[in-house]
Design a protein around this motif. Structure first.
Motif, PDB file in Angstrom:
ATOM      1  N   UNK A 246      58.691 -12.274  10.522  1.00  0.00           N
ATOM      2  CA  UNK A 246      57.565 -13.024  11.081  1.00  0.00           C
ATOM      3  C   UNK A 246      56.284 -12.775  10.289  1.00  0.00           C
ATOM      4  N   UNK A 247      56.112 -11.559   9.787  1.00  0.00           N
ATOM      5  CA  UNK A 247      54.985 -11.297   8.893  1.00  0.00           C
ATOM      6  C   UNK A 247      55.088 -12.174   7.647  1.00  0.00           C
ATOM      7  N   UNK A 248      56.301 -12.219   7.081  1.00  0.00           N
ATOM      8  CA  UNK A 248      56.500 -12.992   5.851  1.00  0.00           C
ATOM      9  C   UNK A 248      56.221 -14.474   6.077  1.00  0.00           C
ATOM     10  N   UNK A 249      56.558 -14.975   7.247  1.00  0.00           N
ATOM     11  CA  UNK A 249      56.370 -16.397   7.529  1.00  0.00           C
ATOM     12  C   UNK A 249      54.968 -16.729   8.020  1.00  0.00           C
ATOM     13  N   UNK A 250      54.145 -15.732   8.290  1.00  0.00           N
ATOM     14  CA  UNK A 250      52.821 -15.987   8.862  1.00  0.00           C
ATOM     15  C   UNK A 250      51.685 -15.953   7.851  1.00  0.00           C
ATOM     16  N   UNK A 251      51.785 -15.111   6.812  1.00  0.00           N
ATOM     17  CA  UNK A 251      50.604 -14.891   5.993  1.00  0.00           C
ATOM     18  C   UNK A 251      50.202 -16.130   5.199  1.00  0.00           C
ATOM     19  N   UNK A 252      51.175 -16.929   4.759  1.00  0.00           N
ATOM     20  CA  UNK A 252      50.819 -18.157   4.043  1.00  0.00           C
ATOM     21  C   UNK A 252      50.148 -19.170   4.966  1.00  0.00           C
ATOM     22  N   UNK A 287      57.518 -26.210   5.552  1.00  0.00           N
ATOM     23  CA  UNK A 287      58.240 -25.027   6.026  1.00  0.00           C
ATOM     24  C   UNK A 287      59.715 -25.098   5.644  1.00  0.00           C
ATOM     25  N   UNK A 288      60.304 -23.936   5.384  1.00  0.00           N
ATOM     26  CA  UNK A 288      61.743 -23.851   5.129  1.00  0.00           C
ATOM     27  C   UNK A 288      62.537 -23.779   6.436  1.00  0.00           C
ATOM     28  N   UNK A 289      61.822 -23.723   7.555  1.00  0.00           N
ATOM     29  CA  UNK A 289      62.480 -23.623   8.865  1.00  0.00           C
ATOM     30  C   UNK A 289      62.073 -24.804   9.753  1.00  0.00           C
ATOM     31  N   UNK A 290      62.193 -26.025   9.207  1.00  0.00           N
ATOM     32  CA  UNK A 290      61.753 -27.215   9.936  1.00  0.00           C
ATOM     33  C   UNK A 290      62.522 -27.406  11.235  1.00  0.00           C
ATOM     34  N   UNK A 291      63.766 -26.944  11.272  1.00  0.00           N
ATOM     35  CA  UNK A 291      64.566 -27.140  12.476  1.00  0.00           C
ATOM     36  C   UNK A 291      64.038 -26.330  13.663  1.00  0.00           C
ATOM     37  N   UNK A 299      55.197 -20.375  12.310  1.00  0.00           N
ATOM     38  CA  UNK A 299      54.230 -21.042  11.437  1.00  0.00           C
ATOM     39  C   UNK A 299      53.350 -22.020  12.220  1.00  0.00           C
ATOM     40  N   UNK A 300      53.932 -22.622  13.278  1.00  0.00           N
ATOM     41  CA  UNK A 300      53.187 -23.571  14.096  1.00  0.00           C
ATOM     42  C   UNK A 300      52.146 -22.924  14.983  1.00  0.00           C
TER      43      UNK A 300
END
Length: 369
Positions: A246-252, A287-291, A299-300
């Motif tokens: 979640x850290x990796x997906x949040x900072x960008x 996002x790479x996790x659009x699903x 990210x949302x």
């Protein structure tokens, strides 16, 4: 270097014990009322506006800035946990944040909202300090064609939010345009789509729309199942804090939301709602996790919350340098300046430099608080 000296002078004022107390009071009040649906930072500043008659002006504006910052952040709490935005700029946060809470990841959603607010608020305040006049000058050269392009961008973003059905996205957009057109036409002065109802002459407040779409709907849904379904306590899954993924997906999204929120918030037709929708749409598209979007994508939550707080710093640029309020809270702060016999505009920094720089320095302090 002159800007740094002015900023250090502002810190010298803002770090006085009495001003730190006012800043802490403002942040606490702002966060508390930001949680309450319908009572956002604008109403809180309006209620406390009479304080400018008795307070030291510097103390009053430091407290108002803290209220604004706290209110922008506080709205994320009920958006995530109750699907009830505390104020209009937190609408987008509710889309993914509440789904994360239902999956037992409410703690991570609150964490990414808090950290995103801090990162974006800090970057936005730095940009306000050094790039304010340049960004304001860019906003003043916007032509009608540029405003039209900005509106088209907003429309495309709204339609793209409903990625599974373009038709549903367009229908939602048309419904929103219909609601937004209700009221008095600014060009002709005639009533438009009011159907003879005098209460609609002022239009429909976006806060009312947000509460109706989220809070009332959620309350009716819960009430309809109150006696039929067993109460389900959603346990926390994994750590309460954010995981490494979640850290990796949040900072960008934090950085991206900051880059989107500040310039859009600084436009004379800006505000905090448009940047949050744009940030959410961009996060969804790349996002790479659009699903996961629609069912709790972190990210949302990270992107819109960062855009929300960065937009606040952007809103201060046209207010301080042009005297143009682009949000309800900024309009009330403009009235507070006028109560103190100050007129925001190009000469404000020279006429009331110590007050302005103390308020800007208090933004750094209030962001940490």
């Amino acid at each position: 270097m002159e800007t740094l000296f002015d900023l250090f002078g502002g810190f010298e004022t803002a770090l006085r014990p009495e001003y730190l107390l006012y800043c802490a009071l403002g942040v606490t009040l702002g966060t508390a009322v930001g949680v309450l649906p319908g009572i956002g930072p604008a109403l809180t500043v309006a209620l406390l506006l009479p304080l400018t008659y008795n307070f030291d002006p510097t103390a009053a504006f430091i407290m108002f800035a803290g209220i604004y910052y706290g209110g922008m952040y506080g709205g994320s709490t009920t958006s995530i946990l109750l699907n009830t935005p505390g104020e209009s700029a937190s609408m987008v946060t509710a889309i993914e944040g509440f789904q994360m809470a239902k999956r037992g990841r409410g703690g991570a959603a609150l964490a990414t909202a808090a950290l995103g607010s801090f990162v974006a608020g800090t970057l936005g305040t730095v940009a306000l300090t050094f790039a304010g006049p340049q960004v304001a000058r860019l906003a003043t050269v916007f032509q009608p064609a540029d405003y039209f392009a900005l509106m088209v961008l907003a429309f495309v973003t709204v339609a793209a939010l409903v990625g599974r059905s373009l038709l549903r996205g367009m229908l939602s957009l048309c419904l929103g345009l219909f609601i937004g057109l209700i009221g008095i036409d600014e060009l002709s002065g005639s009533a438009r789509l009011t159907f003879g109802v005098a209460e609609l002459l002022d239009g429909i407040d976006i806060v009312v729309v947000a509460i109706g779409l989220f809070a009332v709907g959620e309350a009716l849904y819960v009430a309809s199942r109150l006696r039929r379904d067993d109460e389900e306590i959603v346990p926390v899954r994994g750590k309460v804090w954010m995981t490494r993924d979640e850290w990796r997906r949040s900072w960008k999204p934090w950085l991206r939301g900051s880059a989107i929120g500040f310039p859009l918030g600084s436009l004379p037709a800006g505000g905090a709602e448009l940047p949050t929708f744009v940030s959410y749409g961009v996060a969804k598209q790349i996002s790479k996790n659009k699903d996961e979007f629609g069912s709790g994508a972190i990210e949302g939550v990270a992107g819109p919350e960062a855009a929300n707080n960065a937009a606040f710093c952007g809103v201060l640029i046209p207010l301080l340098t042009l005297g143009l309020p682009t949000s309800a809270t900024a309009a009330i702060m403009l009235a507070a300046f006028q109560v103190c016999n100050l007129q925001p505009g190009p000469t404000l920094f020279s006429e009331a430099g110590p007050l302005v720089w103390a308020m800007i320095a208090s933004l750094y302090i209030g962001n940490v608080m």
